[in-house]
Design a protein around this motif. Structure first.
Motif, short mmCIF file in Angstrom:
data_model
loop_
_atom_site.label_atom_id
_atom_site.label_comp_id
_atom_site.label_asym_id
_atom_site.label_seq_id
_atom_site.Cartn_x
_atom_site.Cartn_y
_atom_site.Cartn_z
N GLY A 168 0.98 -1.26 -0.25
CA GLY A 168 0.31 0.36 0.23
C GLY A 168 0.78 1.21 0.17
O GLY A 168 0.19 2.91 -0.19
N VAL A 169 1.96 1.76 0.72
CA VAL A 169 2.77 2.38 0.80
C VAL A 169 3.24 2.90 -0.56
O VAL A 169 3.89 3.64 -1.21
CB VAL A 169 4.83 2.35 1.18
N ALA A 170 4.21 1.63 -1.29
CA ALA A 170 4.06 1.62 -2.59
C ALA A 170 3.45 1.95 -3.25
O ALA A 170 3.81 2.77 -4.73
CB ALA A 170 4.85 0.84 -2.85
N ARG A 171 2.25 1.63 -3.50
CA ARG A 171 1.35 2.12 -4.34
C ARG A 171 0.98 3.89 -3.86
O ARG A 171 0.66 4.05 -5.30
CB ARG A 171 0.06 1.27 -4.12
N ALA A 172 0.95 4.04 -2.82
CA ALA A 172 0.37 5.39 -2.96
C ALA A 172 1.54 6.67 -2.82
O ALA A 172 1.44 7.81 -3.09
CB ALA A 172 0.02 5.63 -0.64
N ALA A 173 2.65 5.88 -2.80
CA ALA A 173 3.94 6.87 -3.12
C ALA A 173 4.15 6.75 -4.97
O ALA A 173 4.47 7.90 -5.82
CB ALA A 173 5.24 6.01 -3.23
N LEU A 174 3.21 5.73 -5.67
CA LEU A 174 3.40 5.47 -7.32
C LEU A 174 2.57 6.77 -7.79
O LEU A 174 2.82 7.42 -8.85
CB LEU A 174 3.15 4.54 -7.83
N ASP A 175 1.66 6.70 -7.02
CA ASP A 175 0.03 7.24 -7.20
C ASP A 175 1.02 8.96 -7.29
O ASP A 175 0.01 9.70 -8.25
CB ASP A 175 -0.89 7.51 -6.27
N ALA A 176 1.18 9.40 -6.33
CA ALA A 176 1.76 10.72 -6.13
C ALA A 176 2.64 11.27 -6.80
O ALA A 176 2.23 12.15 -7.11
CB ALA A 176 3.01 10.38 -4.65
N TRP A 177 3.81 9.95 -7.59
CA TRP A 177 4.44 10.27 -8.88
C TRP A 177 3.80 9.96 -9.81
O TRP A 177 3.86 11.78 -10.88
CB TRP A 177 5.71 9.17 -8.16
N GLY A 178 2.53 9.80 -10.00
CA GLY A 178 1.82 9.99 -11.42
C GLY A 178 1.21 11.44 -11.06
O GLY A 178 0.75 12.37 -12.72
N HIS A 179 1.19 11.80 -9.85
CA HIS A 179 -0.22 12.62 -9.48
C HIS A 179 0.57 14.17 -10.15
O HIS A 179 0.35 14.89 -10.37
CB HIS A 179 -1.08 12.51 -8.52
N ASP A 180 1.51 13.82 -9.30
CA ASP A 180 2.43 15.22 -8.85
C ASP A 180 3.94 15.65 -9.70
O ASP A 180 4.27 16.58 -9.03
CB ASP A 180 2.11 16.60 -8.09
N GLY A 181 4.23 14.22 -8.88
CA GLY A 181 5.77 14.16 -9.81
C GLY A 181 6.76 13.59 -8.42
O GLY A 181 7.81 13.99 -8.32
N THR A 182 6.25 13.68 -7.52
CA THR A 182 6.85 13.73 -5.64
C THR A 182 7.49 12.21 -6.66
O THR A 182 7.62 11.47 -6.91
CB THR A 182 5.63 12.84 -5.50
N ASP A 183 8.42 12.35 -6.46
CA ASP A 183 10.04 11.20 -6.61
C ASP A 183 8.98 9.83 -5.39
O ASP A 183 9.76 9.54 -4.28
CB ASP A 183 11.34 11.39 -5.01
N PRO A 184 8.73 8.66 -5.75
CA PRO A 184 8.20 7.54 -5.57
C PRO A 184 9.91 6.44 -4.96
O PRO A 184 9.16 5.88 -3.71
CB PRO A 184 8.04 7.02 -6.24
#
Length: 204
Positions: A162-178
């Motif tokens: 779940g943590v990995a999924r949330a980080a990847l979502d943030a990457w796709g949404h606003d470019g956060t370093d996943p």
């Protein structure tokens, strides 16, 4: 002796990727509901019948790499040291998996669809369950197989993936370093002194 490449498999992989690229481009431009399988197939230069030989639905077309990715994850789990810190080793492998995802422009564009399209998000969640099952199986292989261990393994697997999924979502949404987001969040949630309960931190 190195095995000779299987030309049929190579051609199949190329066709899957061409279809995936065509589907992703069309979905990002017009939305998944406005795009038909016929349009994807035409853009890829194949027939609709060929499309359905590769994918069961149009949404599935943008996950051509799932079998390869889950095979990589299972191989990585099997290679983890038997005498290591089972929680830390699992976290490290998941971070490396996120790193692999982040190296692909295709996967970043796909994450933009995951966070905006319910159909793609639902399919992505179903693929994530394969990772959760693999992680839970791995943990149970290190612990005694009782009711408490089964619950703990499933909870921990769900949290890590779940943590990995949330980080990847943030990457796709606003470019956060996943990669950084996954690493820092897992460290905060699961590693001592504030993280994993004692029962989960002890390898069997």
């Amino acid at each position: 002796m190195t095995a000779r490449p299987n030309r049929r498999e190579e051609q199949r992989a190329r066709t899957r990727q061409v279809l995936a690229e065509a589907a992703l481009a069309a979905f990002l431009e017009r939305g998944i509901d406005a795009v038909t399988v016929e349009e994807i197939a035409r853009e890829a230069g194949v027939s609709p019948r060929t499309f359905f030989l590769h994918f069961g639905s149009k949404a599935a077309a943008i996950f051509p790499d799932h079998d390869t990715n889950i095979a990589w994850f299972r191989t990585g789990l099997a290679a983890l040291p038997r005498d290591g810190d089972v929680v830390r080793d699992l976290c490290d492998l998941v971070v490396e998996g996120v790193r692999r995802q982040s190296e692909s422009s295709f996967r970043q564009r796909r994450r933009r669809l995951v966070v905006t399209s319910p159909a793609v998000r639902d399919l992505d969640a179903r693929t994530d369950r394969d990772y959760e099952e693999a992680a839970a199986e791995h943990l149970l292989g290190r612990w005694s197989d009782d009711a408490t261990a089964r619950l703990d393994a499933r909870v921990l697997a769900n949290v890590v993936i779940g943590v990995a999924r949330a980080a990847l979502d943030a990457w796709g949404h606003d470019g956060t370093d996943p990669v950084a987001a996954t690493r820092s969040t897992l460290d905060r949630l699961l590693l001592p002194p504030l993280g994993t309960p004692t029962r989960l931190a002890v390898a069997g």
